[in-house]
Design a protein around this motif. Sequence first.
Motif, mmCIF file in Angstrom:
data_model
loop_
_atom_site.group_PDB
_atom_site.id
_atom_site.type_symbol
_atom_site.label_atom_id
_atom_site.label_comp_id
_atom_site.label_asym_id
_atom_site.label_seq_id
_atom_site.Cartn_x
_atom_site.Cartn_y
_atom_site.Cartn_z
ATOM 1 N N ARG A 128 -7.881 -4.998 -1.204
ATOM 2 C CA ARG A 128 -8.325 -4.030 -1.788
ATOM 3 C C ARG A 128 -8.847 -2.950 -0.922
ATOM 4 O O ARG A 128 -8.668 -1.604 -0.889
ATOM 5 C CB ARG A 128 -9.443 -4.482 -2.732
ATOM 6 C CG ARG A 128 -9.039 -5.237 -3.987
ATOM 7 C CD ARG A 128 -10.215 -5.660 -4.892
ATOM 8 N NE ARG A 128 -9.811 -6.119 -6.445
ATOM 9 C CZ ARG A 128 -9.734 -7.279 -6.541
ATOM 10 N NH1 ARG A 128 -9.970 -8.328 -5.534
ATOM 11 N NH2 ARG A 128 -9.431 -7.824 -7.652
ATOM 12 N N GLN A 129 -9.699 -3.527 -0.061
ATOM 13 C CA GLN A 129 -9.957 -2.401 1.020
ATOM 14 C C GLN A 129 -9.231 -1.783 1.796
ATOM 15 O O GLN A 129 -9.355 -0.576 2.105
ATOM 16 C CB GLN A 129 -11.042 -2.995 2.206
ATOM 17 C CG GLN A 129 -12.465 -3.537 1.270
ATOM 18 C CD GLN A 129 -13.427 -4.122 2.251
ATOM 19 O OE1 GLN A 129 -13.395 -4.172 3.371
ATOM 20 N NE2 GLN A 129 -14.714 -4.620 1.654
ATOM 21 N N GLU A 130 -8.049 -2.698 2.107
ATOM 22 C CA GLU A 130 -6.809 -2.039 3.057
ATOM 23 C C GLU A 130 -6.156 -0.893 2.031
ATOM 24 O O GLU A 130 -5.858 0.055 2.624
ATOM 25 C CB GLU A 130 -5.996 -2.983 3.376
ATOM 26 C CG GLU A 130 -4.976 -2.661 4.140
ATOM 27 C CD GLU A 130 -3.917 -3.679 4.795
ATOM 28 O OE1 GLU A 130 -2.889 -3.226 5.298
ATOM 29 O OE2 GLU A 130 -4.326 -4.771 4.355
ATOM 30 N N ASP A 188 -7.194 6.650 1.050
ATOM 31 C CA ASP A 188 -8.039 7.823 1.464
ATOM 32 C C ASP A 188 -7.367 8.527 2.478
ATOM 33 O O ASP A 188 -7.127 9.904 2.524
ATOM 34 C CB ASP A 188 -9.101 7.304 1.907
ATOM 35 C CG ASP A 188 -10.148 6.542 0.917
ATOM 36 O OD1 ASP A 188 -9.859 6.744 -0.290
ATOM 37 O OD2 ASP A 188 -11.014 5.886 1.198
ATOM 38 N N ALA A 189 -6.643 7.899 3.465
ATOM 39 C CA ALA A 189 -6.077 8.386 4.421
ATOM 40 C C ALA A 189 -4.682 9.394 4.068
ATOM 41 O O ALA A 189 -4.268 10.433 4.558
ATOM 42 C CB ALA A 189 -5.376 7.475 5.722
ATOM 43 N N ALA A 215 -9.946 8.545 -5.279
ATOM 44 C CA ALA A 215 -10.530 7.511 -5.887
ATOM 45 C C ALA A 215 -10.484 7.499 -7.476
ATOM 46 O O ALA A 215 -10.421 6.464 -8.264
ATOM 47 C CB ALA A 215 -11.708 7.124 -5.462
ATOM 48 N N ALA A 231 0.887 -1.148 -0.011
ATOM 49 C CA ALA A 231 -0.114 0.091 -0.127
ATOM 50 C C ALA A 231 0.928 1.143 0.047
ATOM 51 O O ALA A 231 0.532 2.121 -0.661
ATOM 52 C CB ALA A 231 -0.842 0.004 1.204
ATOM 53 N N ARG A 270 -7.522 0.931 -0.256
ATOM 54 C CA ARG A 270 -8.225 2.083 -0.505
ATOM 55 C C ARG A 270 -8.328 2.846 0.851
ATOM 56 O O ARG A 270 -8.413 4.102 0.881
ATOM 57 C CB ARG A 270 -9.731 1.634 -0.608
ATOM 58 C CG ARG A 270 -10.894 2.784 -0.792
ATOM 59 C CD ARG A 270 -10.433 3.786 -1.965
ATOM 60 N NE ARG A 270 -10.558 3.404 -3.234
ATOM 61 C CZ ARG A 270 -9.860 3.728 -4.183
ATOM 62 N NH1 ARG A 270 -9.043 4.869 -3.900
ATOM 63 N NH2 ARG A 270 -9.886 3.373 -5.698
ATOM 64 N N ARG A 271 -8.246 2.209 2.122
ATOM 65 C CA ARG A 271 -8.508 3.030 3.189
ATOM 66 C C ARG A 271 -6.992 3.827 3.420
ATOM 67 O O ARG A 271 -6.898 4.967 3.740
ATOM 68 C CB ARG A 271 -8.716 2.044 4.519
ATOM 69 C CG ARG A 271 -9.801 1.558 4.557
ATOM 70 C CD ARG A 271 -10.011 0.970 6.137
ATOM 71 N NE ARG A 271 -9.112 -0.309 6.201
ATOM 72 C CZ ARG A 271 -9.691 -1.362 5.889
ATOM 73 N NH1 ARG A 271 -11.012 -1.776 5.356
ATOM 74 N NH2 ARG A 271 -9.036 -2.501 6.093
ATOM 75 N N ALA A 272 -5.989 2.968 2.989
ATOM 76 C CA ALA A 272 -4.459 3.928 3.092
ATOM 77 C C ALA A 272 -4.388 4.986 2.159
ATOM 78 O O ALA A 272 -4.007 5.985 2.546
ATOM 79 C CB ALA A 272 -3.498 2.571 2.912
#
Length: 252
Positions: free
Chosen positions: A220-222, A228-229, A234, A190, A224-226
């Motif tokens: 994928r979700q991890e 976003d932070a 997106a 990430a 995306r969270r990273a």
Amino acid sequence: MRLQLLRNATLKLDYGGHTILIDPYFAPKHSLESFAGRSPNPMVELPVAIERILDGVELVIVSHLHSDHFDSVAKERVPKHLPLICQPGDEATISESGFTDVAPLDDKRVWNGISLTRCEGSHGIGPVVEQMGPVIGLLIEAPGEPKIYWAGDTVLYPPVERTIAETAPDIIVTHSCGARWDGDLIVMDAAQTIAVCKAAPYARVIATHMEALDHATVGRQELRRAADAAGIAAAQLLIPEDGATLQLDRPR
């Protein structure tokens, strides 16, 4: 252009009026050995029938011979007459599987108006590289199409950073699952994927090679969270699901 992520690194690319298949990995779910002791591989099925994947394919690219990039099912099912481009040193092994039009990409090749340029990659850093073996990335260009940098199975290291800086691609395809071998990172994670986004704020980054293999550490979700932070939009970092097709604009 249209790009379909099939599974792992397998892509079907409609580009410059032609259809290219990259790194075909067709094995059924759980039919191959585990890499990390968590699960047999691949961990998910292909989202599309092999017949549909192969429909219309005119060129095959195999970046290296690891089983998750060119497996025994692909060797059997991909038509042997199709032109196949590989990294230098792999052509003899591929030809032994019956393929009749195999060409190594030493530097640059133009196929039907599409320019393919070999780019450096490193399947990890340090001693693990010898275990992993050589890999390549690709710069893909055609008149009126976005310039694509397909980084391949590589970590983010100076030659990749130079490729991005010197070629200014419109699209960068990364392998972003954070796979590890004996504890060593062997593709981008990430943090490295986010670093690619920051190095090329003008480009769309497409994160692939995710949630298919048991030595991956990033989903994928991890990712995306990273992202976003880290303030990565997106619209810049695309994280497609298996089977998804992206239709990407031509450069303005």
